[in-house]
Design a protein around this motif. Structure first.
Motif, PDB file in Angstrom:
ATOM      1  N   GLN A   1      35.728 -37.380  12.740  1.00  0.00           N
ATOM      2  CA  GLN A   1      37.266 -36.547  12.012  1.00  0.00           C
ATOM      3  C   GLN A   1      37.704 -38.026  10.305  1.00  0.00           C
ATOM      4  O   GLN A   1      38.298 -37.161  10.120  1.00  0.00           O
ATOM      5  N   ALA A   2      37.537 -38.956  10.406  1.00  0.00           N
ATOM      6  CA  ALA A   2      38.433 -39.686   9.639  1.00  0.00           C
ATOM      7  C   ALA A   2      36.886 -39.254   8.555  1.00  0.00           C
ATOM      8  O   ALA A   2      37.172 -39.656   7.319  1.00  0.00           O
ATOM      9  N   TYR A   3      35.698 -39.338   8.580  1.00  0.00           N
ATOM     10  CA  TYR A   3      35.057 -38.885   7.610  1.00  0.00           C
ATOM     11  C   TYR A   3      36.033 -37.872   7.392  1.00  0.00           C
ATOM     12  O   TYR A   3      35.324 -38.063   5.889  1.00  0.00           O
ATOM     13  N   ASN A   4      35.611 -36.764   7.888  1.00  0.00           N
ATOM     14  CA  ASN A   4      35.375 -35.560   6.773  1.00  0.00           C
ATOM     15  C   ASN A   4      37.795 -35.417   6.178  1.00  0.00           C
ATOM     16  O   ASN A   4      37.518 -35.266   5.333  1.00  0.00           O
ATOM     17  N   HIS A   5      38.001 -36.149   6.656  1.00  0.00           N
ATOM     18  CA  HIS A   5      39.975 -36.742   6.179  1.00  0.00           C
ATOM     19  C   HIS A   5      39.532 -37.111   5.191  1.00  0.00           C
ATOM     20  O   HIS A   5      39.916 -36.465   3.705  1.00  0.00           O
ATOM     21  N   PHE A   6      38.701 -38.008   4.909  1.00  0.00           N
ATOM     22  CA  PHE A   6      39.103 -39.136   3.837  1.00  0.00           C
ATOM     23  C   PHE A   6      38.158 -38.751   2.887  1.00  0.00           C
ATOM     24  O   PHE A   6      38.810 -38.956   1.475  1.00  0.00           O
ATOM     25  N   ARG A   7      37.121 -37.765   3.163  1.00  0.00           N
ATOM     26  CA  ARG A   7      36.505 -37.333   1.940  1.00  0.00           C
ATOM     27  C   ARG A   7      36.835 -36.580   1.585  1.00  0.00           C
ATOM     28  O   ARG A   7      36.832 -35.661  -0.019  1.00  0.00           O
ATOM     29  N   ASN A   8      37.722 -35.725   1.924  1.00  0.00           N
ATOM     30  CA  ASN A   8      38.732 -34.254   1.126  1.00  0.00           C
ATOM     31  C   ASN A   8      39.218 -34.870   0.063  1.00  0.00           C
ATOM     32  O   ASN A   8      41.065 -34.771   0.752  1.00  0.00           O
ATOM     33  N   VAL A   9      39.039 -34.459  -0.455  1.00  0.00           N
ATOM     34  CA  VAL A   9      40.758 -35.458  -2.267  1.00  0.00           C
ATOM     35  C   VAL A   9      41.416 -34.485  -2.013  1.00  0.00           C
ATOM     36  O   VAL A   9      42.615 -34.996  -2.302  1.00  0.00           O
ATOM     37  N   LYS A  10      41.170 -33.645  -2.168  1.00  0.00           N
ATOM     38  CA  LYS A  10      42.684 -32.217  -2.615  1.00  0.00           C
ATOM     39  C   LYS A  10      43.264 -32.257  -1.064  1.00  0.00           C
ATOM     40  O   LYS A  10      44.191 -32.436  -1.123  1.00  0.00           O
ATOM     41  N   LEU A  11      42.853 -32.713  -0.019  1.00  0.00           N
ATOM     42  CA  LEU A  11      43.777 -32.804   0.740  1.00  0.00           C
ATOM     43  C   LEU A  11      44.242 -33.799   0.583  1.00  0.00           C
ATOM     44  O   LEU A  11      45.870 -33.551   1.282  1.00  0.00           O
ATOM     45  N   LEU A  12      43.875 -34.791   0.758  1.00  0.00           N
ATOM     46  CA  LEU A  12      45.067 -36.009   0.132  1.00  0.00           C
ATOM     47  C   LEU A  12      46.392 -35.909  -0.662  1.00  0.00           C
ATOM     48  O   LEU A  12      47.135 -36.279  -0.522  1.00  0.00           O
ATOM     49  N   ALA A  13      45.319 -34.968  -2.178  1.00  0.00           N
ATOM     50  CA  ALA A  13      46.530 -34.312  -2.347  1.00  0.00           C
ATOM     51  C   ALA A  13      47.661 -33.786  -1.768  1.00  0.00           C
ATOM     52  O   ALA A  13      48.628 -33.930  -2.550  1.00  0.00           O
ATOM     53  N   VAL A  14      46.701 -33.417  -1.598  1.00  0.00           N
ATOM     54  CA  VAL A  14      48.167 -32.249  -0.825  1.00  0.00           C
ATOM     55  C   VAL A  14      48.968 -32.473  -0.236  1.00  0.00           C
ATOM     56  O   VAL A  14      50.381 -33.021   0.388  1.00  0.00           O
ATOM     57  N   ILE A  15      48.445 -33.846   1.205  1.00  0.00           N
ATOM     58  CA  ILE A  15      49.379 -34.632   1.939  1.00  0.00           C
ATOM     59  C   ILE A  15      50.946 -35.277   1.171  1.00  0.00           C
ATOM     60  O   ILE A  15      51.760 -35.336   1.427  1.00  0.00           O
ATOM     61  N   ARG A  16      49.773 -36.034  -0.088  1.00  0.00           N
ATOM     62  CA  ARG A  16      51.095 -37.135  -1.030  1.00  0.00           C
ATOM     63  C   ARG A  16      52.225 -35.718  -0.804  1.00  0.00           C
ATOM     64  O   ARG A  16      53.396 -36.517  -0.837  1.00  0.00           O
ATOM     65  N   GLN A  17      51.911 -34.989  -1.520  1.00  0.00           N
ATOM     66  CA  GLN A  17      52.426 -34.135  -2.137  1.00  0.00           C
ATOM     67  C   GLN A  17      53.478 -32.962  -1.505  1.00  0.00           C
ATOM     68  O   GLN A  17      54.609 -32.813  -1.812  1.00  0.00           O
ATOM     69  N   ASN A  18      53.257 -32.480  -0.357  1.00  0.00           N
ATOM     70  CA  ASN A  18      53.485 -31.942   0.909  1.00  0.00           C
ATOM     71  C   ASN A  18      55.154 -33.246   1.202  1.00  0.00           C
ATOM     72  O   ASN A  18      54.896 -34.217   0.773  1.00  0.00           O
ATOM     73  N   SER A  19      55.963 -32.816   2.218  1.00  0.00           N
ATOM     74  CA  SER A  19      57.510 -33.094   2.639  1.00  0.00           C
ATOM     75  C   SER A  19      56.681 -33.177   4.069  1.00  0.00           C
ATOM     76  O   SER A  19      55.459 -32.586   4.182  1.00  0.00           O
TER      77      SER A  19
ATOM     78  N   GLY B   1      35.357 -45.778  15.914  1.00  0.00           N
ATOM     79  CA  GLY B   1      35.232 -44.952  15.386  1.00  0.00           C
ATOM     80  C   GLY B   1      35.509 -44.433  13.980  1.00  0.00           C
ATOM     81  O   GLY B   1      35.054 -44.089  12.921  1.00  0.00           O
ATOM     82  N   GLY B   2      36.888 -44.174  14.158  1.00  0.00           N
ATOM     83  CA  GLY B   2      37.769 -43.710  13.478  1.00  0.00           C
ATOM     84  C   GLY B   2      37.547 -44.985  12.033  1.00  0.00           C
ATOM     85  O   GLY B   2      37.576 -44.458  10.948  1.00  0.00           O
ATOM     86  N   ILE B   3      38.330 -46.454  12.077  1.00  0.00           N
ATOM     87  CA  ILE B   3      38.416 -47.236  11.542  1.00  0.00           C
ATOM     88  C   ILE B   3      36.442 -47.341  10.533  1.00  0.00           C
ATOM     89  O   ILE B   3      36.365 -47.329   9.340  1.00  0.00           O
ATOM     90  N   ALA B   4      35.113 -47.128  11.531  1.00  0.00           N
ATOM     91  CA  ALA B   4      34.540 -46.724  11.093  1.00  0.00           C
ATOM     92  C   ALA B   4      34.252 -45.787  10.119  1.00  0.00           C
ATOM     93  O   ALA B   4      33.127 -45.423   8.504  1.00  0.00           O
ATOM     94  N   GLY B   5      34.598 -44.857   9.858  1.00  0.00           N
ATOM     95  CA  GLY B   5      34.770 -43.343   9.042  1.00  0.00           C
ATOM     96  C   GLY B   5      36.020 -43.342   8.175  1.00  0.00           C
ATOM     97  O   GLY B   5      35.272 -43.469   6.576  1.00  0.00           O
ATOM     98  N   TRP B   6      36.671 -44.424   8.114  1.00  0.00           N
ATOM     99  CA  TRP B   6      37.372 -44.631   6.860  1.00  0.00           C
ATOM    100  C   TRP B   6      36.705 -46.002   6.101  1.00  0.00           C
ATOM    101  O   TRP B   6      36.558 -45.829   4.494  1.00  0.00           O
TER     102      TRP B   6
END
Length: 720
Positions: free
Chosen positions: A377-395, A552-557
C-alpha cells in the motif's frame, strides 16, 4: 379330643406333602438361567448403555410400545438372536483412551442400518465362511434409528486443556427402537445415570448428565434460513451472468469490451492499480470502458478471466517473490487450520494438540500478511507522483472524497467472495449441526444470526472471538481497518509529514502498552492454551497486530522515497548477513516456545518476537526489491506459486469450511498420525486449489473487473 387332633394332622400331612413334592419337581424341571448368562447380563448392564436402558424401563417412564421393544431386544441379546446382536453391536460401549480426551463412543451407524433391513454382500456360495448367514438376512421385528446422545461429565480423570475441542462431553451412539421418542430416551437415560449401574460413570467419577440428542436427520428449517436464500440467489445470479457472457462472447461488442479490459490491464494496468490502491483520479487513456450492459456482462467472461488469473507476472513494478510468499504463507495457514479443526473428530486429542503446539509460532506467523499488505500500500502510494500532486492541491473535503472512493473500491473487491463465504459458513454450519455425529461447540450459525452486521462492517475482531461469525475472518477485518488507517496517514503525510510521524510513534507506543497491559492482566505465559483462551485480546485485536502493518508501510516508504544506502562489505560478509536474516526469519516461526518464564518475561518475549519477525520480514522484502538474496526468493518465484497467487484470497476464505467438513461428515472418529495427516493434507490442498480457482474465476475476478469499470467511468466523467 387329642385323638381327633392327631387324626386331622395326619390327614393334612397326607394331602399337603404330595403337593409340595410336586412343586419341587416342577421347579427342578424348569430351565435355569445359566451362570454365564447371568454374568453377561450384569456385565452388559454396566458396560452397554443401550442394554442398561432396556433393564430399567417401566410404564412410568416410557410408553408400552417402547418398553416392549426394549424388552424384546434384551431377550434377543440373551438368546443371541442375530438382529439383537447387531443392534447391541451397533450401540456404544466404553472405549479406551478416555483419560487422554477420547470422548467418542459412537457405535456404528452402518450396522444399525442392517438391523431393520437386509444387507446384500457379494460373497461366493462355494467358499467356506464361518459367519452366521442370518447376520445378513435376519431383521428386527421393529424399526430402529441411530441416534447420538451427548452427556456432560466433570471427571478429573481426563486431560482437559483449555481448548474448545477438549470439551467435557461424551458422544454416545445408540441403535434405538424408532418407537422410543426423544423425550422417552431422555427419561430413560436420566434414570439410568442416576443409578450406579454404569461402570465407566462410577470408575472415572464422571457424574454424567444428559445434555441433548441428535437423530442425524436433515431439518427443513435449515433450508429456510435467510443465508441459504441469499447464497442461492448470489450463486444463481453470478452463474447466469457468466453463462450470458459466454453466449454473447462471439458478438462484436463483447469482443471490443474484452479487448478494452485486457488493454486496461496491460497498457494502463499500473494506473488502474494505483487508482484503486490510493484513490487517485487520473486521466484515462483512449481505451475507456463505457458503463453499459455489454461492458457489465463482459466482466463475467469466464475465458477472459481465466487468461487474466493465469497470466504471467509483469516484470516492472511487480514483486513476484512477494506473490509467491503470500501464497506459500496461505498454505501454512491452511496447515494450522487443518490441525485445529481436526480436533472436533480426533480421538487422540493430546497427540494432535502437541502437533499443533510445535508446528510453528502461530502468535506471530500471520504478521507476514500484514507486513506485505502495508508495504504494497505504501509502495503504490508513494510511487504515484500524479496522485501526490493531486493530494497537495486538494482541499480537506476533496481528499476525504478521494479516500472514500479508494475504500469503496477496496470493499467492492473484497466483499463478494467474503459474503459468499459467510453465507456458506452460516448454512453449512447449521447443516453439519443437524447431521454430524460430533457436537459443534462453536456454532457459527448462531453467531451469524446475531452478529452478521459486525462482519458486514468488518469490525468483528473488536468483540469476543466466541461470538464471531467465521472466526478466521478476523484477519480480513484487521487488514481492512489497517488499510483505512494507512490511507488516512498516507494522505496526511503528503501535507504534514511531521504530524504523521508523531501519529506513528503514538500508535507504536499504544500497541506496546496494550500488549503489556493485557499480557500481565491475563497472565499470558506463551502456551498455545493461553493463546486459545485469550484469543480476543492477544491474537485478533488490531492493537496486537498493527505494528506489522506499520513496519511494512515504513519499508514501502523507505524503498520509494529514500535512496538505497551503499554498504561497502565484502561478498562473504553480505552473504553472512543474508543467511542470518533468513535464519532469524525462520527461527521466529519454528522456535519452540518456553512457558517456564514469568508473565512479564513471556509478554516481553512475545512483543520482541513480533517486532523482530516483522523487521526481518521487511528486510527480506527490501532485499527482494533490490535484487538481493536470489537464492531465497527463487523458490517463491517458481511457476507454481505465481500461477496460483491470485487464488490465495479465495483459499484463505474457503479453507476452514472445507477442512471442518472432513470430520463433520465423518461417521466415526479419526486417529491422527503424521503419515495419514500428510497424505490427507496433500489431497486437501489439491481440492482447495481447484475450488479456490473456480471461486476466484466466478466471484472474485468479475467484481474486480467491475471495480475497474467503475473507476474508468468516474475518470471519464471527470475528464468530460
Amino acid at each position: 379330643m387329642c385323638s381327633m387332633i392327631v387324626t386331622v394332622t395326619f390327614v393334612c400331612t397326607l394331602i399337603i406333602t404330595p403337593a409340595i413334592a410336586n412343586d419341587i419337581c416342577t421347579a427342578n424341571a424348569l430351565p435355569r438361567v445359566p451362570a454365564n448368562q447371568r454374568n453377561l447380563h450384569e456385565t452388559f448392564q454396566r458396560t452397554s448403555l443401550l442394554y442398561g436402558l432396556s433393564t430399567i424401563g417401566n410404564e412410568y417412564l416410557i410408553k408400552q410400545e417402547c418398553q416392549e421393544q426394549l424388552q424384546l431386544f434384551q431377550l434377543g441379546v440373551r438368546t443371541k438372536m442375530p438382529w439383537a446382536v447387531k443392534m447391541f453391536d451397533a450401540s456404544a460401549s466404553l472405549e479406551p483412551g478416555f483419560t487422554f480426551g477420547h470422548n467418542f463412543w459412537l457405535g456404528n451407524s452402518e450396522v444399525c442400518s442392517a438391523v431393520s433391513r437386509q444387507t446384500h454382500v457379494q460373497i461366493s456360495t462355494y467358499l467356506r465362511h464361518q459367519m452366521k448367514p442370518e447376520l445378513l438376512t435376519e431383521v428386527a421385528p421393529f424399526n430402529v434409528d441411530f441416534r447420538v446422545l451427548y452427556l456432560r461429565h466433570n471427571s478429573s480423570w481426563q486431560v482437559d486443556a483449555a481448548v474448545i475441542a477438549f470439551a467435557s462431553r461424551l458422544h454416545v451412539g445408540l441403535c434405538l427402537p424408532s418407537a422410543c421418542t426423544a423425550h422417552e430416551v431422555q427419561q430413560l437415560v436420566q434414570a439410568y445415570l442416576s443409578t450406579d449401574l454404569n461402570a465407566a460413570n462410577e470408575f472415572y467419577e464422571m457424574n454424567l448428565q444428559y445434555d441433548y440428542a441428535k437423530d442425524l436427520k436433515l431439518k427443513s428449517t435449515t433450508f429456510r434460513r435467510t443465508s441459504f436464500y441469499l447464497t442461492c440467489f448470489f450463486l444463481a445470479t453470478t452463474i447466469a451472468l457468466t453463462v450470458a457472457a459466454s453466449l454473447l462472447r462471439k458478438s462484436q461488442d463483447l469482443y471490443k469490451a474484452n479487448a478494452n479490459i485486457r488493454n486496461s490491464r496491460s497498457t494502463n494496468g499500473n494506473v488502474l492499480e494505483t487508482t484503486n490502491t490510493s484513490g487517485a483520479t487520473i486521466k484515462p487513456h483512449k481505451s475507456e470502458l463505457d458503463l453499459n450492459v455489454t461492458s457489465f456482462i463482459a466482466c463475467f467472461d469466464f475465458d477472459a478471466n481465466w487468461l487474466h488469473v493465469f497470466a504471467p507476472a509483469k516484470v516492472e513494478h511487480t514483486f513476484a517473490a512477494l506473490n509467491g510468499l503470500r501464497f506459500g504463507s496461505a498454505i501454512c495457514v491452511t496447515v494450522y487450520h487443518y490441525l485445529m479443526f481436526l480436533f472436533h473428530g480426533t480421538r487422540n486429542k493430546v497427540t494432535l494438540y502437541n502437533y499443533q503446539a510445535y508446528v510453528g509460532n502461530v502468535d506471530i506467523f500471520v504478521d507476514i500478511f500484514f507486513t506485505i499488505s502495508g508495504f504494497l500500500q505504501a509502495y503504490n502510494h508513494f510511487r504515484n507522483v500524479k496522485l501526490l500532486a493531486v493530494i497537495r492541491q486538494n482541499s480537506l473535503k476533496q481528499n476525504f472524497k478521494l479516500m472514500g472512493l479508494h475504500l469503496f473500491h477496496r470493499y467492492l473487491r473484497l466483499a463478494p467472495l467474503y459474503f459468499l463465504t459467510i453465507g456458506l459458513s452460516d448454512f453449512g454450519s447449521k447443516l453439519l449441526d443437524d447431521i454430524s455425529v460430533f457436537h459443534i461447540e462453536h456454532k457459527v450459525y448462531e453467531n451469524c444470526e446475531k452478529y452478521w452486521w459486525r462482519n458486514v462492517l468488518l469490525i468483528q475482531n473488536f468483540f469476543d472471538h466466541n461470538d464471531m461469525c467465521g472466526l478466521w475472518t478476523w484477519s480480513l477485518a484487521c487488514d481492512m481497518q489497517f488499510s483505512i488507517l494507512a490511507t488516512v496517514l498516507l494522505f496526511l503525510y503528503v501535507k504534514h509529514p511531521k504530524r504523521t510521524k508523531l501519529c506513528l510513534a503514538a500508535l507504536t507506543g499504544t500497541s506496546i502498552a496494550y500488549t503489556y497491559t493485557f499480557g500481565l492482566k491475563l497472565n499470558f505465559d506463551q502456551t498455545i492454551e493461553a493463546t486459545f483462551t485469550f484469543l480476543t485480546e492477544i491474537y485478533t485485536h488490531p492493537f496486537a497486530r498493527i505494528l506489522a502493518y506499520m513496519c511494512g508501510g515504513i519499508a514501502g516508504w523507505y524503498f520509494v522515497v529514500q535512496k538505497p544506502t551503499e554498504w561497502h562489505f565484502t561478498k562473504q560478509i553480505q552473504h553472512f548477513f543474508d543467511y542470518l536474516v533468513a535464519l532469524i526469519f525462520f527461527g521466529c516461526i519454528f522456535i519452540p516456545t518456553n512457558h517456564n518464564f514469568s508473565v512479564f518475561t513471556s509478554t516481553t518475549i512475545l512483543l520482541f518476537e513480533r517486532i523482530i519477525f516483522t523487521v526481518t520480514s521487511c528486510i527480506l522484502i527490501l532485499s527482494n526489491a533490490h535484487g538481493r538474496m536470489r537464492w531465497f526468493f527463487r523458490f517463491f518465484e517458481t511457476t507454481f506459486f505465481q500461477k496460483f497467487n491470485r487464488v490465495a484470497y479465495a483459499m484463505f476464505l474457503i479453507n476452514p469450511i472445507v477442512v471442518f467438513a472432513l470430520p463433520g461428515f465423518s461417521r466415526s472418529n479419526l486417529y491422527a498420525n503424521p503419515l495419514s495427516l500428510f497424505a490427507e493434507f496433500i489431497g486437501l490442498l489439491v481440492i482447495l486449489v481447484l475450488l479456490s480457482t473456480l471461486l476466484t474465476l466466478l466471484f472474485d475476478i468479475p467484481y474486480q473487473n467491475l471495480s475497474r469499470l467503475l473507476i474508468q467511468y468516474q475518470m471519464r466523467k471527470k475528464v468530460d
